[in-house]
Design an enzyme around this catalytic site. Structure first.
Site, mmCIF file in Angstrom:
data_model
loop_
_atom_site.group_PDB
_atom_site.id
_atom_site.type_symbol
_atom_site.label_atom_id
_atom_site.label_comp_id
_atom_site.label_asym_id
_atom_site.label_seq_id
_atom_site.Cartn_x
_atom_site.Cartn_y
_atom_site.Cartn_z
ATOM 1 N N ARG A 77 0.842 -1.193 0.000
ATOM 2 C CA ARG A 77 0.000 0.000 0.000
ATOM 3 C C ARG A 77 0.885 1.254 0.000
ATOM 4 N NH1 ARG A 77 -0.937 4.857 2.325
ATOM 5 N NH2 ARG A 77 -0.631 3.986 4.413
ATOM 6 N N GLU B 55 -3.528 11.010 10.343
ATOM 7 C CA GLU B 55 -2.635 11.587 9.332
ATOM 8 C C GLU B 55 -2.035 12.903 9.817
ATOM 9 O OE1 GLU B 55 -2.662 12.668 4.550
ATOM 10 O OE2 GLU B 55 -4.537 12.698 5.686
#
Length: 507
Positions: free
Chosen positions: A15, A145
């Protein structure tokens, strides 16, 4: 009972690693890598894709989840998802995945300027996603994030977010240094501050390598109490990449005895080479643990030390990673380096011959030629095939080859202290060289033997810059004999073989 703390290793090569510029794994490549990571390397979890990317990605995920479900690995397969009113969750369900890694905003800066939302608005949407996932039987992990910038610049927001997540059915909270900005000290302090406040929550640490601090930051995160690390094979990833698997695992095993991991070091190199081939991203020769040169001793003094109680060995032994120590041959080589290589080939030389071979290797190394173990038999035969006094010496030559013109050679040669210079043309450079030599021998009223066979070979597995051995068979009125020449240039190796012939016939 073991007092070691168990650390999870999550591999995100498929990923995050696939975000390396120019890299896109096919469905079959993803499946092959996934199998190796879980079955052979024995990482705890793998993150294999982002939801909603493409039809090809959907099929690749489906192939992996089908295999994982049939082999009891489905809970170890994870997919990055988004806060998108359930679109990602539906994509996951159709693809057969069971664990989502939900991407959320870990800094107030990202939340305010990218999403243009308040913390409460964001938390409400996350709550809806987690609730839907639970209804659908999906396990939720949450990425924060830009968490590292969040800790630097909006710590109150980060802890408000963590307080909210602590009330939710979330299995893991993931702390990414998204832009690779942290120092090792910050990595330790930030993770410790969070782990001290929430000791019963599971935290993953996700390091990037923008300042080449990925391994250091990952280790400090573990030291501070992180429950898992995110790593990639060969350090693949966006920009400068992620914390690399091989180096990080080696450091944990050698310097963190209190930590227990399940990764099988023995196959790290094999998996790394496969990913290199599939991705097309070459492993630097000096890349720790997996680089081509990292277990190669070049200096003769190091090889000598290895012969004397392994003075230049460390705990970082190549056998741990399914590799072997090598001893490079070049201008820094000493007798010990050469002896090590000879031992591997089952060859022995006396001291005098070993000195000659060593000197020849140093000469080749000075010309920046790559000398390999496989070259050794050729070098030995070249050096030891000198059972004559050197009465003939090819001093210098110029070889020319131009389109539309015949190849030509100018040669300077000494025979019994008498020097000659001749020019000739021929059908090729070597033929022109031989014609020039014939001109000299006509002057000397001597006849050259006939060339009846010409063979060229390089060591098996060599490259375009390999040493080239030319074996020429000659025949005169008395006998048939062979001479060898060795050089990285085929024509030059033939000239060296010819020089030996000239010495044989004039002795």
């Amino acid at each position: 009972m073991s007092t070691k703390r168990r650390l999870e290793i999550m591999d995100t090569t498929l990923r995050d690693g696939e975000q390396t510029s120019g890299v896109s794994f096919s469905a079959s490549e993803k499946l092959t890598i996934a199998k190796l990571l879980l079955e052979e390397l024995k990482v705890d979890r793998i993150e294999i894709a982002s939801a909603r990317v493409s039809e090809g990605e959907f099929q690749a995920v489906k192939d992996v989840t089908n295999w994982a479900a049939n082999n009891n690995y489905i809970d170890a397969v994870e997919v990055l998802t988004f806060v998108d009113n359930g679109v990602s969750i539906n994509w996951m369900i159709e693809a057969g995945a069971k664990v989502q890694n939900l991407l959320t905003k870990g800094s107030l800066n990202h939340l305010t300027y990218q999403l243009k939302k308040t913390p409460n608005q964001h938390f409400k949407e996350i709550l809806e996603n987690i609730s839907l996932a639970k209804q659908k039987g999906i396990v939720t992990n949450v990425y924060l994030e830009d968490w590292s910038n969040g800790m630097r610049n909006s710590k109150d927001y980060v802890f408000e977010f963590l307080e909210f997540l602590s009330t939710q059915p979330v299995k893991r909270i993931m702390l990414p240094d998204t832009l690779g900005i942290l120092t090792p000290r910050e990595s330790y302090e930030f993770v410790k501050e969070i782990k001290d406040k929430y000791p019963h929550l599971h935290f993953d640490f996700h390091a990037h390598n923008d300042y080449d601090l990925g391994v250091s930051n990952a280790i400090e995160g573990v030291r501070a109490g992180a429950d898992a690390l995110h790593l990639t094979i060969n350090g693949m990833g966006e920009r400068a990449g992620n914390a690399p698997m091989a180096s990080t695992i080696a450091v944990i095993n050698d310097f963190m005895p209190q930590i227990e991991i399940g990764v099988n070091e023995k196959v790290l190199y094999t998996v790394s080479k496969l990913v290199e081939n599939f991705s097309g991203v070459m492993i630097p020769a000096n890349k720790p643990v997996i680089g081509a040169n990292v277990f190669t001793q070049t200096a003769g003094i190091h090889a000598d030390g290895d012969n004397k109680k392994n003075l230049y060995f460390s705990d970082l032994l190549p056998e741990r990673f399914g590799r072997k120590r090598q001893y490079a041959l070049g201008k820094s080589s000493g007798k010990a380096n050469i002896q090590k290589n000879l031992q591997e080939l089952g060859l022995q030389l006396n001291d005098e011959d070993l000195k000659k071979v060593t000197q020849r290797i140093i000469e080749l190394g000075d010309k920046k030629q790559v000398v390999t173990k496989e070259d050794l038999p050729y070098i030995i035969s070249d050096v030891l095939d000198r059972t004559y006094d050197e009465k003939v010496k090819v001093n210098s030559y110029v070889l020319t080859h131009s389109k539309g013109l015949k190849p030509s050679t100018t040669v300077s040669i000494t025979i019994n202290n008498e020097e000659f210079e001749e020019h000739a043309q021929g059908d090729g450079q070597f033929d022109a060289f031989m014609n020039a030599i014939r001109n000299v021998f006509k002057i000397k009223k001597m006849i050259l033997p006939d060339l009846i066979d010409y063979a060229v070979r390089i060591p098996p597995g060599s490259r375009s810059d390999a040493l080239c051995e030319t074996i020429i068979t000659w025949k005169n009125t008395e006998k048939e004999f062979k001479t060898r020449g060795l050089d990285s240039d085929q024509t030059v190796s033939a000239i060296k073989a010819t020089e030996k012939m000239l010495n044989i016939i004039t002795n």
